[in-house]
Structures are given as C-alpha cells and as structure tokens.
Design an enzyme around this catalytic site. Sequence first.
Site, PDB file in Angstrom:
ATOM      1  N   SER A  64       1.253  -1.120  -0.249  1.00 26.17           N
ATOM      2  CA  SER A  64      -0.111   0.051   0.109  1.00 26.17           C
ATOM      3  C   SER A  64       1.000   0.696   0.387  1.00 26.17           C
ATOM      4  O   SER A  64       1.668   1.157   0.816  1.00 26.17           O
ATOM      5  CB  SER A  64      -1.105   0.012   1.469  1.00 26.17           C
ATOM      6  OG  SER A  64      -1.536  -0.979   0.869  1.00 26.17           O
ATOM      7  N   HIS A  85      -3.154   1.287  -4.168  1.00 26.92           N
ATOM      8  CA  HIS A  85      -2.754  -0.354  -5.229  1.00 26.92           C
ATOM      9  C   HIS A  85      -3.211   0.413  -6.476  1.00 26.92           C
ATOM     10  O   HIS A  85      -4.168   0.937  -7.095  1.00 26.92           O
ATOM     11  CB  HIS A  85      -3.368  -1.392  -4.808  1.00 26.92           C
ATOM     12  CG  HIS A  85      -2.547  -2.542  -3.746  1.00 26.92           C
ATOM     13  ND1 HIS A  85      -3.516  -1.110  -2.902  1.00 26.92           N
ATOM     14  CD2 HIS A  85      -2.515  -3.292  -3.293  1.00 26.92           C
ATOM     15  CE1 HIS A  85      -2.512  -2.256  -1.197  1.00 26.92           C
ATOM     16  NE2 HIS A  85      -1.509  -3.226  -1.760  1.00 26.92           N
ATOM     17  N   HIS A 130      -5.955  -9.136  -2.159  1.00 24.37           N
ATOM     18  CA  HIS A 130      -5.638  -9.304   0.000  1.00 24.37           C
ATOM     19  C   HIS A 130      -7.430 -10.133  -0.353  1.00 24.37           C
ATOM     20  O   HIS A 130      -7.803 -10.186  -0.740  1.00 24.37           O
ATOM     21  CB  HIS A 130      -6.261  -7.985   0.649  1.00 24.37           C
ATOM     22  CG  HIS A 130      -4.985  -7.004   0.225  1.00 24.37           C
ATOM     23  ND1 HIS A 130      -4.974  -6.057  -0.941  1.00 24.37           N
ATOM     24  CD2 HIS A 130      -3.710  -6.546   0.970  1.00 24.37           C
ATOM     25  CE1 HIS A 130      -4.063  -5.563  -0.586  1.00 24.37           C
ATOM     26  NE2 HIS A 130      -2.883  -5.722   0.117  1.00 24.37           N
ATOM     27  N   TYR A 180      -8.882  -9.997   2.646  1.00 28.72           N
ATOM     28  CA  TYR A 180     -10.195  -8.502   2.875  1.00 28.72           C
ATOM     29  C   TYR A 180     -11.224  -8.099   2.028  1.00 28.72           C
ATOM     30  O   TYR A 180     -12.149  -7.940   1.592  1.00 28.72           O
ATOM     31  CB  TYR A 180      -9.818  -7.059   3.615  1.00 28.72           C
ATOM     32  CG  TYR A 180      -8.790  -6.522   3.230  1.00 28.72           C
ATOM     33  CD1 TYR A 180      -8.704  -5.301   1.806  1.00 28.72           C
ATOM     34  CD2 TYR A 180      -7.391  -6.302   3.083  1.00 28.72           C
ATOM     35  CE1 TYR A 180      -8.410  -5.200   1.197  1.00 28.72           C
ATOM     36  CE2 TYR A 180      -6.713  -5.233   2.898  1.00 28.72           C
ATOM     37  CZ  TYR A 180      -6.811  -4.563   1.598  1.00 28.72           C
ATOM     38  OH  TYR A 180      -6.224  -4.059   1.543  1.00 28.72           O
ATOM     39  N   GLU A 181     -10.268  -8.290   0.109  1.00 28.94           N
ATOM     40  CA  GLU A 181     -10.805  -7.821  -0.687  1.00 28.94           C
ATOM     41  C   GLU A 181     -12.152  -9.012  -1.245  1.00 28.94           C
ATOM     42  O   GLU A 181     -13.001  -9.408  -2.062  1.00 28.94           O
ATOM     43  CB  GLU A 181     -10.530  -7.851  -2.234  1.00 28.94           C
ATOM     44  CG  GLU A 181      -8.937  -6.441  -2.338  1.00 28.94           C
ATOM     45  CD  GLU A 181      -8.634  -5.958  -2.609  1.00 28.94           C
ATOM     46  OE1 GLU A 181      -8.439  -5.696  -3.646  1.00 28.94           O
ATOM     47  OE2 GLU A 181      -7.165  -6.602  -2.580  1.00 28.94           O
ATOM     48  N   ALA A 224       2.879  -2.811   4.283  1.00 28.89           N
ATOM     49  CA  ALA A 224       2.721  -1.180   4.883  1.00 28.89           C
ATOM     50  C   ALA A 224       2.456  -2.148   6.513  1.00 28.89           C
ATOM     51  O   ALA A 224       1.672  -2.897   6.077  1.00 28.89           O
ATOM     52  CB  ALA A 224       1.666  -0.796   4.551  1.00 28.89           C
ATOM     53  N   MET A 282      -2.171  -7.280   6.394  1.00 29.58           N
ATOM     54  CA  MET A 282      -2.944  -7.481   6.642  1.00 29.58           C
ATOM     55  C   MET A 282      -2.383  -8.787   5.051  1.00 29.58           C
ATOM     56  O   MET A 282      -3.082  -8.676   3.832  1.00 29.58           O
ATOM     57  CB  MET A 282      -3.984  -7.272   5.573  1.00 29.58           C
ATOM     58  CG  MET A 282      -4.663  -6.111   7.016  1.00 29.58           C
ATOM     59  SD  MET A 282      -6.251  -5.138   6.582  1.00 29.58           S
ATOM     60  CE  MET A 282      -5.912  -4.258   8.328  1.00 29.58           C
ATOM     61  N   SER A 283      -1.553  -8.330   4.739  1.00 32.62           N
ATOM     62  CA  SER A 283      -0.414  -9.179   3.606  1.00 32.62           C
ATOM     63  C   SER A 283       0.479  -9.812   3.633  1.00 32.62           C
ATOM     64  O   SER A 283       0.783 -11.041   4.600  1.00 32.62           O
ATOM     65  CB  SER A 283      -0.368  -8.460   2.856  1.00 32.62           C
ATOM     66  OG  SER A 283       0.674  -7.378   2.687  1.00 32.62           O
ATOM     67  N   ASN A 322       2.456   3.059  11.085  1.00 29.10           N
ATOM     68  CA  ASN A 322       1.742   3.812  11.734  1.00 29.10           C
ATOM     69  C   ASN A 322       2.132   1.913  13.132  1.00 29.10           C
ATOM     70  O   ASN A 322       2.153   1.852  12.907  1.00 29.10           O
ATOM     71  CB  ASN A 322       0.185   3.357  11.729  1.00 29.10           C
ATOM     72  CG  ASN A 322      -0.175   1.834  11.923  1.00 29.10           C
ATOM     73  OD1 ASN A 322      -0.428   2.155  10.738  1.00 29.10           O
ATOM     74  ND2 ASN A 322      -1.063   1.084  12.053  1.00 29.10           N
ATOM     75  N   HIS A 362      -6.707   5.085   7.501  1.00 32.50           N
ATOM     76  CA  HIS A 362      -6.055   4.072   5.536  1.00 32.50           C
ATOM     77  C   HIS A 362      -4.911   5.404   5.010  1.00 32.50           C
ATOM     78  O   HIS A 362      -4.101   5.413   4.517  1.00 32.50           O
ATOM     79  CB  HIS A 362      -7.030   3.858   4.595  1.00 32.50           C
ATOM     80  CG  HIS A 362      -6.061   3.204   3.817  1.00 32.50           C
ATOM     81  ND1 HIS A 362      -5.400   1.996   3.723  1.00 32.50           N
ATOM     82  CD2 HIS A 362      -6.487   2.562   1.991  1.00 32.50           C
ATOM     83  CE1 HIS A 362      -4.449   1.500   2.841  1.00 32.50           C
ATOM     84  NE2 HIS A 362      -5.619   2.212   1.948  1.00 32.50           N
TER      85      HIS A 362
HETATM   86  N1  HPA Z   1      -2.794  -3.193  11.145  1.00 30.04           N
HETATM   87  C1  HPA Z   1      -2.547  -4.067   9.971  1.00 30.04           C
HETATM   88  N2  HPA Z   1      -2.237  -3.924   8.621  1.00 30.04           N
HETATM   89  C2  HPA Z   1      -1.834  -2.482   8.081  1.00 30.04           C
HETATM   90  C3  HPA Z   1      -1.402  -1.709   9.659  1.00 30.04           C
HETATM   91  C4  HPA Z   1      -2.115  -1.678  11.232  1.00 30.04           C
HETATM   92  O1  HPA Z   1      -1.899  -1.070  11.985  1.00 30.04           O
HETATM   93  N3  HPA Z   1      -1.084  -0.526   9.271  1.00 30.04           N
HETATM   94  C5  HPA Z   1      -0.700  -0.698   8.098  1.00 30.04           C
HETATM   95  N4  HPA Z   1      -1.372  -2.273   7.894  1.00 30.04           N
END
Ligand code: HPA
Length: 265
Positions: free
Chosen positions: A23, A54, A76, A78-79, A106, A204-205, A228, A240
Amino acid sequence: MNADSFIESRISVRPRVAVVLGSGLGAFADALENPVVIPYGEIPGWPKSTAIGHAGKLVAGRVEGCPVAALAGRAHLYEGYTAQQAVFGIRTLLRLGVESVVLTNAAGGINPKFAAGQLVLISDHINLLGQNPLTGPNDDSLGPRFPDMSEAYSIRYREMARAAGREMGLELPEGVYAAVSGPSYETPAEIRYMRTIGADLVGMSTVPETIAANHMGMKVLGISCVTNAAAGVIDQKLNHAEVLEVGERMKGTLIELLRRVIPRL
Ligand code: HPA
C-alpha cells in the site's frame, strides 16, 4: 492464452527478481528502467486489485541492469479473494523463471521500538489469516505437499539488505510479521495478544505470497514499512489515509534500498 504465455508474449527479458509493492509503495514500479507496463485487467485470470493505493499493474524493467518484474498492487483476503487467488501473481512470475522474491508491505508496529516511518526486515511470520494458499490438492510440479518454512525469509537476503541499508546510513532492524485478514484494524486486545505470541509487526498481506514462494523453493526478502503504531500502542486512532501518507513519505528511502539490494540477490 494463459497468464504465463500472455506475459511472455509482452516482455522481451526474463525477470530474475519479483518485487511485490505494498500500500502506497507502488512508486518503485515507476522508477524502473525500460519499463513494459501490463495492467492486471489485460492478463488472463489475474485477480484485480481493488484497494485504494494499489495501482494494479505488472511492470517489467531493470534496476541497475538487473531484470525485475514489479507487481504494483496485490490481491488481499479482505477484498474477498482466497489465499490461492492472492498468490496467483507471484506464482505466475515464479513460473516465468524468477529466482528471488522481494515482498514489501505497510505494517502496524506492535513492538514499541518501531516508530512510524521505520523500515523493518521481516525475520519470520505468524499466519493468523485462517487460510493457507496450499490447501487443496497439491500441485507436485510446484513443490512438495508439506514444505519446510523454517527459514521463510532468507537469512542471507536479510544480511544483504542490512549491508545495503548501512551504505545509506540506515539501520534495518528485524521483526516478526503477523498477518490478519482485516479489513478492520485490530483491537488493542488483539495487539496485546499478538505481542504475547511474539509478533512485532501486523499487516494484511505478504504471508500467502511467502508461503507460495517457499513452496516453489524460492528465497524471500520481506520488508515492512511501519506506517503507524498498532492499535493501543499509542493513544491514537488508525486510518488508511495515514497509512498511505506515511508510505508516500517513505517511498524514496524504500526505492533507494530496493535499488541497492535487488542486483545483489
Ligand atoms: N494493522 C494492520 N494492517 C496494517 C496496519 C495496522 O496497524 N498498518 C498498515 N497495515
């Protein structure tokens, strides 16, 4: 025509390294020399990436002379994609003859040592996705039924990345990456749980691709961009937009690191 022969018909040089861009990190693909750009939508069978940040394209080109194929955008869970769909791209590149895989993402920092804006080498992972791309009948032409995962992220590649980082004055710490399906971010209790079981990073990947690459006998370098602090680590809500913004700020450093490390792999 299948994805393999379609891509082969479009590119003239066989890529040696595959790079998957997370991302907000797609800029590396635009920095390749002699690029051939193939939007995913044109490749037979390729799952389209719908996540914001993306781009959804394969870019074949060169980095310091080394032929690479970069995937800007990934599928992903989640998609709504399965873990098998999530590894379609990387498997296709591996069948085309790629020898090394660089996976970027990320990630949220669980370990309080990792501040937003930090690059971290993935040393190992914990699969909390509830899915594995290798379930179902095994394709023996790809790899064994029960592949070893004891060095899922190559020690040698991490050493090479650390050396490249040092040239840039960049210390690259290591961390264990926990993969969750999302798309909701974690609760503070979930992050405490992940810290207890040994995770330093959450995202998440990456884990499906790492499993598929190891299955096929490929070595993996994993790089997380900590965008983060994970939920509850500091008193701040997650969104996001922030993830993309920090990724955007880090892309120059990541591109420089990739440029230095990829030709050595
Ligand atoms: N959690 C899950 N996926 C992420 C995060 C997070 O804090 N930051 C970037 N991708």
